[in-house]
Design a protein around this motif. Structure first.
Motif, PDB file in Angstrom:
ATOM      1  N   VAL A  90       0.506  -1.073   0.063  1.00 54.27           N
ATOM      2  CA  VAL A  90      -0.419   0.641   0.231  1.00 54.27           C
ATOM      3  C   VAL A  90       0.998   1.221   0.143  1.00 54.27           C
ATOM      4  N   PHE A  91       2.286   1.306   0.640  1.00 58.32           N
ATOM      5  CA  PHE A  91       2.944   2.209   1.047  1.00 58.32           C
ATOM      6  C   PHE A  91       3.338   2.935  -0.117  1.00 58.32           C
ATOM      7  N   VAL A  92       3.542   2.554  -1.405  1.00 61.96           N
ATOM      8  CA  VAL A  92       3.639   2.990  -2.965  1.00 61.96           C
ATOM      9  C   VAL A  92       2.832   3.302  -3.660  1.00 61.96           C
ATOM     10  N   ARG A  93       1.508   3.742  -2.566  1.00 61.23           N
ATOM     11  CA  ARG A  93       0.286   3.872  -3.888  1.00 61.23           C
ATOM     12  C   ARG A  93       0.137   5.178  -2.841  1.00 61.23           C
ATOM     13  N   VAL A  94       0.840   5.945  -2.239  1.00 61.39           N
ATOM     14  CA  VAL A  94       0.037   6.660  -0.833  1.00 61.39           C
ATOM     15  C   VAL A  94       1.458   8.269  -1.031  1.00 61.39           C
ATOM     16  N   ARG A  95       0.749   9.258  -1.165  1.00 59.52           N
ATOM     17  CA  ARG A  95       1.277  10.549  -1.743  1.00 59.52           C
ATOM     18  C   ARG A  95       1.465  11.453  -0.571  1.00 59.52           C
ATOM     19  N   SER A  96       0.532  11.563   0.307  1.00 61.88           N
ATOM     20  CA  SER A  96       0.241  11.991   1.425  1.00 61.88           C
ATOM     21  C   SER A  96       1.490  11.973   2.790  1.00 61.88           C
ATOM     22  N   LEU A  97       2.240  12.621   2.836  1.00 62.48           N
ATOM     23  CA  LEU A  97       2.884  11.821   4.312  1.00 62.48           C
ATOM     24  C   LEU A  97       2.465  11.981   4.890  1.00 62.48           C
ATOM     25  N   SER A  98       1.111  12.630   5.582  1.00 63.53           N
ATOM     26  CA  SER A  98       0.644  12.414   7.248  1.00 63.53           C
ATOM     27  C   SER A  98       0.003  11.251   6.557  1.00 63.53           C
ATOM     28  N   SER A  99       0.017  10.657   5.825  1.00 62.75           N
ATOM     29  CA  SER A  99      -1.606   8.805   6.161  1.00 62.75           C
ATOM     30  C   SER A  99       0.067   8.182   5.611  1.00 62.75           C
ATOM     31  N   LEU A 100       1.144   8.453   4.801  1.00 63.57           N
ATOM     32  CA  LEU A 100       2.404   7.523   5.495  1.00 63.57           C
ATOM     33  C   LEU A 100       2.813   7.310   6.452  1.00 63.57           C
ATOM     34  N   LYS A 101       2.776   8.715   6.961  1.00 64.61           N
ATOM     35  CA  LYS A 101       3.352   8.229   9.323  1.00 64.61           C
ATOM     36  C   LYS A 101       2.181   7.359   9.273  1.00 64.61           C
ATOM     37  N   ASP A 136      -7.285  -8.135   9.285  1.00 64.35           N
ATOM     38  CA  ASP A 136      -8.583  -7.656   7.881  1.00 64.35           C
ATOM     39  C   ASP A 136      -8.692  -6.475   7.801  1.00 64.35           C
ATOM     40  N   SER A 137      -9.045  -5.745   9.301  1.00 61.91           N
ATOM     41  CA  SER A 137      -9.833  -4.578   9.099  1.00 61.91           C
ATOM     42  C   SER A 137      -8.768  -3.614   8.560  1.00 61.91           C
ATOM     43  N   VAL A 138      -8.250  -3.850   9.078  1.00 65.18           N
ATOM     44  CA  VAL A 138      -6.068  -3.512   8.823  1.00 65.18           C
ATOM     45  C   VAL A 138      -6.295  -3.089   7.135  1.00 65.18           C
ATOM     46  N   VAL A 139      -5.907  -4.146   7.005  1.00 59.94           N
ATOM     47  CA  VAL A 139      -5.684  -4.544   5.302  1.00 59.94           C
ATOM     48  C   VAL A 139      -6.373  -3.559   4.217  1.00 59.94           C
ATOM     49  N   GLU A 140      -7.622  -4.596   4.793  1.00 58.75           N
ATOM     50  CA  GLU A 140      -8.796  -3.610   3.685  1.00 58.75           C
ATOM     51  C   GLU A 140      -9.125  -2.458   3.219  1.00 58.75           C
ATOM     52  N   LEU A 141      -8.894  -1.939   4.555  1.00 57.54           N
ATOM     53  CA  LEU A 141      -9.398  -0.098   5.166  1.00 57.54           C
ATOM     54  C   LEU A 141      -7.913   0.524   4.383  1.00 57.54           C
ATOM     55  N   ALA A 142      -6.377   0.010   4.663  1.00 56.96           N
ATOM     56  CA  ALA A 142      -5.275   0.804   4.300  1.00 56.96           C
ATOM     57  C   ALA A 142      -5.548   0.859   3.064  1.00 56.96           C
ATOM     58  N   GLU A 143      -5.720  -0.511   2.441  1.00 58.66           N
ATOM     59  CA  GLU A 143      -6.022  -0.216   0.432  1.00 58.66           C
ATOM     60  C   GLU A 143      -6.915   0.345  -0.067  1.00 58.66           C
ATOM     61  N   TRP A 147      -6.047   3.582  -2.493  1.00 59.51           N
ATOM     62  CA  TRP A 147      -6.701   3.723  -3.691  1.00 59.51           C
ATOM     63  C   TRP A 147      -7.899   5.076  -3.812  1.00 59.51           C
ATOM     64  N   LEU A 148      -8.532   5.616  -2.777  1.00 65.09           N
ATOM     65  CA  LEU A 148      -9.229   7.195  -3.091  1.00 65.09           C
ATOM     66  C   LEU A 148      -8.135   8.293  -3.506  1.00 65.09           C
ATOM     67  N   ASN A 149      -7.320   7.686  -2.433  1.00 67.67           N
ATOM     68  CA  ASN A 149      -6.155   8.676  -2.201  1.00 67.67           C
ATOM     69  C   ASN A 149      -5.231   8.751  -3.199  1.00 67.67           C
ATOM     70  N   SER A 150      -5.032   7.972  -4.410  1.00 63.54           N
ATOM     71  CA  SER A 150      -4.792   7.783  -5.512  1.00 63.54           C
ATOM     72  C   SER A 150      -5.473   8.522  -6.341  1.00 63.54           C
TER      73      SER A 150
END
Length: 223
Positions: A90-101, A136-143, A147-150
């Protein structure tokens, strides 16, 4: 968990034993090469699998688990490892620094719980809610969040969904912290006990020193 080096070690014992057995069957029993080789292979396989059974029994005893329990936990750990891989991607698809942290912190907690259980499989039962639900919740929500962030077009509904997902991930971070605390509860309890013992020991050592110092002060005052 099982050490891959054990498979190599078993082979290093079984193969030479088979070769030596083959030579013994030919020299001592007078067998021709093919029957001797066949018996040697059977003997080598018996040694290989016998050592495997012995190593497994030692492993189950070490962890305090039955064979069925160990294999059940191992299967769940394999599934969890795949989910950890999804979370990492998921990390490679996130551009926001706060979201990445935020995702890095989630990943840190997830991997910490996983590594503790991997080292001591019996602790799986103290983290069942993590493996059956929270991960499961963490992975699904992170994905979903990635996706929304991209998405290039972010209308009000997308921004609202991003905000709600981020808030939910914050809640999950606190949930994972509780999961980790639960898994480490025995270690924390043991450390607290050791600290109390150490403090009591220091107090007992300081009391005679204080009394001795007090006697010396009184003696000097009298002089």
């Amino acid at each position: 968990m099982k050490n891959p080096m054990l498979f190599i070690l078993r082979a290093m014992i079984a193969i030479p034993a088979a070769v030596i057995g083959s030579l013994l069957f030919m020299n001592q029993l007078g067998l021709s090469p093919f029957p001797a080789a066949g018996l040697a292979v059977i003997a080598g396989a018996g040694i290989y699998f016998g050592l495997g059974k012995y190593a497994d029994a030692r492993l189950y005893k070490k962890y305090g688990l039955t064979r069925k329990e160990y294999n059940f936990i191992l299967e769940n750990m394999k599934e969890a490892k795949q989910k950890l891989g999804r979370l990492k991607s998921v990390f490679v698809r996130v551009r926001s620094l706060s979201s990445l942290k935020q995702l890095i912190e989630l990943n840190r907690l997830v991997r910490r719980i996983f590594s503790v259980v991997k080292k001591e499989p019996k602790r799986f039962y103290e983290a069942e809610s993590f493996f059956y639900s929270h991960l499961d919740s963490v992975v699904e929500l992170a994905e979903k969040y990635a996706w929304l962030n991209s998405q290039k077009l972010k209308d009000s509904s997308v921004r609202q969904a991003l905000l709600e997902t981020k808030e939910t991930l914050n809640d999950l971070t606190r949930t994972l912290e509780k999961d980790l605390h639960k898994v480490l509860a025995k270690d924390i309890e043991h450390l607290t006990f050791e600290l109390d013992v150490a403090k009591q020991s220091l107090s007992r050592r300081r009391l005679p020193e204080a009394l001795e110092k007090g006697d010396k002060t009184n003696y000097d005052n009298r002089k």
